[in-house]
Design a protein around this motif. Structure first.
Motif, mmCIF file in Angstrom:
data_model
loop_
_atom_site.group_PDB
_atom_site.id
_atom_site.type_symbol
_atom_site.label_atom_id
_atom_site.label_comp_id
_atom_site.label_asym_id
_atom_site.label_seq_id
_atom_site.Cartn_x
_atom_site.Cartn_y
_atom_site.Cartn_z
ATOM 1 N N GLY A 78 0.798 -1.135 0.269
ATOM 2 C CA GLY A 78 -0.031 0.032 0.125
ATOM 3 C C GLY A 78 0.778 1.333 -0.138
ATOM 4 N N ARG A 79 2.052 1.326 0.148
ATOM 5 C CA ARG A 79 3.083 2.503 0.214
ATOM 6 C C ARG A 79 3.066 3.050 -1.208
ATOM 7 N NH1 ARG A 79 8.156 1.039 0.640
ATOM 8 N NH2 ARG A 79 7.662 -1.091 0.024
ATOM 9 N N PRO A 80 2.833 4.496 -1.260
ATOM 10 C CA PRO A 80 3.004 4.996 -2.638
ATOM 11 C C PRO A 80 4.391 4.443 -3.393
ATOM 12 C CG PRO A 80 3.065 6.633 -1.097
ATOM 13 C CD PRO A 80 2.865 5.346 -0.348
ATOM 14 N N ARG A 81 4.305 4.362 -4.807
ATOM 15 C CA ARG A 81 5.650 4.413 -5.568
ATOM 16 C C ARG A 81 6.006 5.705 -5.725
ATOM 17 N NH1 ARG A 81 7.117 -0.648 -7.570
ATOM 18 N NH2 ARG A 81 5.478 -2.247 -7.462
ATOM 19 N N THR A 82 7.293 5.854 -5.721
ATOM 20 C CA THR A 82 7.906 7.066 -6.352
ATOM 21 C C THR A 82 8.845 7.076 -7.390
ATOM 22 O OG1 THR A 82 9.868 6.726 -4.809
ATOM 23 C CG2 THR A 82 8.339 7.960 -3.728
#
Length: 101
Positions: free
Chosen positions: A23-27
């Motif tokens: 669920g962490r956003p991709r950078t």
């Protein structure tokens, strides 16, 4: 009616996963980005990549061109590659790596 010319770079329009599995956003990647185009002999890499290279302003390095240059220069690696090329065989990975490095 014909389709309009695609906008470049094409991969921007592709569906991308915006998050990691947890669920962490991709950078977006930072720094130098590398595009590798590969495929079997005769698949059109050399036909299509010069346009991609020009549109994106990135260099075009071809192992086939490097091998042919090594053969023309008569280097040890080039002579070994020439034997395989004349026999109609694929040049071994060891020789390709040697000519690239």
């Amino acid at each position: 009616m014909t389709d309009p010319e695609p906008s470049w770079p094409l991969w921007v329009d592709l569906p991308l996963r915006r998050t990691h599995a947890d669920g962490r956003p991709r950078t977006p990647p930072r720094g130098r980005q590398i595009l590798i185009v590969f495929g079997p002999p005769g698949s059109g890499k050399g036909s299509h990549y010069p346009r991609v290279s020009a549109l994106l302003g990135i260099p075009h390095l071809s192992t086939g061109d490097m091998l042919r240059a090594a053969v023309a220069a008569g280097t040890e690696t080039g002579l070994k590659a020439k034997e395989a090329m004349q026999a109609g065989a694929l040049v071994t990975d060891d020789l390709v790596v040697a000519v690239v490095v």
